[in-house]
Design a protein around this motif. Structure first.
Motif, mmCIF file in Angstrom:
data_model
loop_
_atom_site.group_PDB
_atom_site.id
_atom_site.type_symbol
_atom_site.label_atom_id
_atom_site.label_comp_id
_atom_site.label_asym_id
_atom_site.label_seq_id
_atom_site.Cartn_x
_atom_site.Cartn_y
_atom_site.Cartn_z
ATOM 1 N N GLU A 1 0.830 -1.210 0.000
ATOM 2 C CA GLU A 1 0.000 0.000 0.000
ATOM 3 C C GLU A 1 0.862 1.257 0.000
ATOM 4 N N LEU A 2 1.931 1.216 0.769
ATOM 5 C CA LEU A 2 2.785 2.401 0.882
ATOM 6 C C LEU A 2 3.446 2.731 -0.449
ATOM 7 N N PHE A 3 3.967 1.722 -1.131
ATOM 8 C CA PHE A 3 4.652 1.983 -2.393
ATOM 9 C C PHE A 3 3.671 2.410 -3.484
ATOM 10 N N ALA A 4 2.480 1.847 -3.485
ATOM 11 C CA ALA A 4 1.470 2.270 -4.469
ATOM 12 C C ALA A 4 1.098 3.730 -4.240
ATOM 13 N N ALA A 5 0.914 4.111 -2.976
ATOM 14 C CA ALA A 5 0.579 5.498 -2.660
ATOM 15 C C ALA A 5 1.738 6.427 -2.987
ATOM 16 N N LEU A 6 2.942 5.982 -2.721
ATOM 17 C CA LEU A 6 4.126 6.792 -3.001
ATOM 18 C C LEU A 6 4.255 7.091 -4.491
ATOM 19 N N GLU A 7 3.969 6.112 -5.312
ATOM 20 C CA GLU A 7 4.030 6.318 -6.766
ATOM 21 C C GLU A 7 3.011 7.359 -7.218
ATOM 22 N N ARG A 8 1.814 7.315 -6.640
ATOM 23 C CA ARG A 8 0.787 8.303 -6.997
ATOM 24 C C ARG A 8 1.206 9.712 -6.573
ATOM 25 N N ILE A 9 1.780 9.823 -5.397
ATOM 26 C CA ILE A 9 2.185 11.137 -4.897
ATOM 27 C C ILE A 9 3.271 11.742 -5.774
ATOM 28 N N ALA B 1 3.701 15.286 -7.560
ATOM 29 C CA ALA B 1 4.683 16.200 -6.963
ATOM 30 C C ALA B 1 6.041 15.507 -6.984
ATOM 31 N N PRO B 2 6.744 15.571 -8.111
ATOM 32 C CA PRO B 2 7.985 14.817 -8.271
ATOM 33 C C PRO B 2 9.032 15.175 -7.216
ATOM 34 N N ASP C 1 2.786 23.497 -3.513
ATOM 35 C CA ASP C 1 4.034 23.037 -4.115
ATOM 36 C C ASP C 1 4.548 24.157 -5.017
ATOM 37 N N PRO C 2 5.728 24.720 -4.747
ATOM 38 C CA PRO C 2 6.201 25.845 -5.549
ATOM 39 C C PRO C 2 6.468 25.479 -7.006
ATOM 40 N N HIS C 3 6.672 24.205 -7.301
ATOM 41 C CA HIS C 3 6.936 23.792 -8.683
ATOM 42 C C HIS C 3 5.671 23.839 -9.536
ATOM 43 N N SER C 4 4.540 23.509 -8.948
ATOM 44 C CA SER C 4 3.294 23.457 -9.708
ATOM 45 C C SER C 4 2.333 24.585 -9.356
ATOM 46 N N GLY C 5 2.534 25.191 -8.190
ATOM 47 C CA GLY C 5 1.599 26.199 -7.711
ATOM 48 C C GLY C 5 0.304 25.605 -7.186
ATOM 49 N N LYS C 6 0.244 24.270 -7.105
ATOM 50 C CA LYS C 6 -0.957 23.584 -6.639
ATOM 51 C C LYS C 6 -0.741 23.037 -5.226
ATOM 52 N N PRO C 7 -1.833 22.706 -4.530
ATOM 53 C CA PRO C 7 -1.662 22.075 -3.217
ATOM 54 C C PRO C 7 -0.887 20.767 -3.332
ATOM 55 N N TRP C 8 -0.169 20.430 -2.271
ATOM 56 C CA TRP C 8 0.507 19.137 -2.245
ATOM 57 C C TRP C 8 -0.541 18.030 -2.325
#
Length: 217
Positions: free
Chosen positions: A36-44, A48-49, A86-93
């Motif tokens: 579950e953790l790795f699947a969620a990490l990939e989505r995040i 937000a790279p 997120d300063p890279h996208s200007g969107k919420p984390w």
């Protein structure tokens, strides 16, 4: 949870290791949830790279970072801080996944800190040779809440010091699935990570992934 606080330790064939008053290592605690953790990490990280932030002094941080949750930790020439965007996208984390939140809350409860409600998860990726210098986590508004730190991937040596940078540090080996929790009297202890040694792990290759949960606001 209605289960015993140590059920996750038993389920993952782990054990509890006391570091000091208010600080414990929950060995293998995250192993039952790693898929579950790795699947969620990939989505995040697709939203937000991971990136190498810059310190206030202008130095590039060797650890690649991202965040999820209501706010994220940032470092740039203007200083260290938490921000909702997120300063890279200007969107919420990206929002904190339920798998992340539940792990953090269960680990905190198993360590004696019931009711932990993290609003930030710092995601750090370490490469061979990467280290984290001694520091205190003190940018948070609520210092009564603990820190929950999850290790995934190749091994690391965690440095757990005292209230002053010059205090002697304990060297704590951390393996895949180990979770360190510190709070209370230990909340402002200096800590860091020794340079990561070259190794391979089936889930992360040559990298170590660290998830650090905090109550920032």
């Amino acid at each position: 949870m209605t289960l015993d606080l140590f059920a996750e330790l038993e389920q993952g064939m782990g054990w509890r290791e006391e570091l000091d008053a208010g600080a414990v290592v929950l060995r293998r605690f995250a192993l039952p949830r790693q898929a579950e953790l790795f699947a969620a990490l990939e989505r995040i990280t697709s939203q937000a790279p991971l990136r190498h932030m810059v310190t206030p002094g202008g130095f590039r941080m060797s650890v690649a970072m991202s965040n999820c949750g209501a706010c994220g930790w940032l470092s740039d020439r203007s200083g260290y801080r938490y921000d909702a965007l997120d300063p890279h996208s200007g969107k919420p984390w990206p929002p904190m996944p339920q798998a992340f939140l539940q792990l953090a809350q269960d680990a905190a409860a198993a360590a004696g800190f019931a009711g932990f409600a993290p609003d930030a998860c710092l995601i750090n990726r370490y490469e061979p040779g990467t280290r984290l210098s001694l520091h205190q986590d003190k940018d948070e508004c609520d210092l009564s809440a603990p820190i929950v730190s999850v290790s995934l991937g190749v091994p690391a040596t965690f440095l757990f010091g005292g209230g002053q940078r010059a205090d002697k540090c304990r060297r704590v080996p951390l393996a895949h699935g180990d979770v360190v929790v510190w709070g209370g009297l230990a909340r402002l202890r200096y800590h860091g990570v020794l340079p990561i040694k070259a190794a391979q792990h089936p889930a992360t290759g040559s990298h170590r992934i660290n998830l650090t949960f905090r109550k920032a606001r």
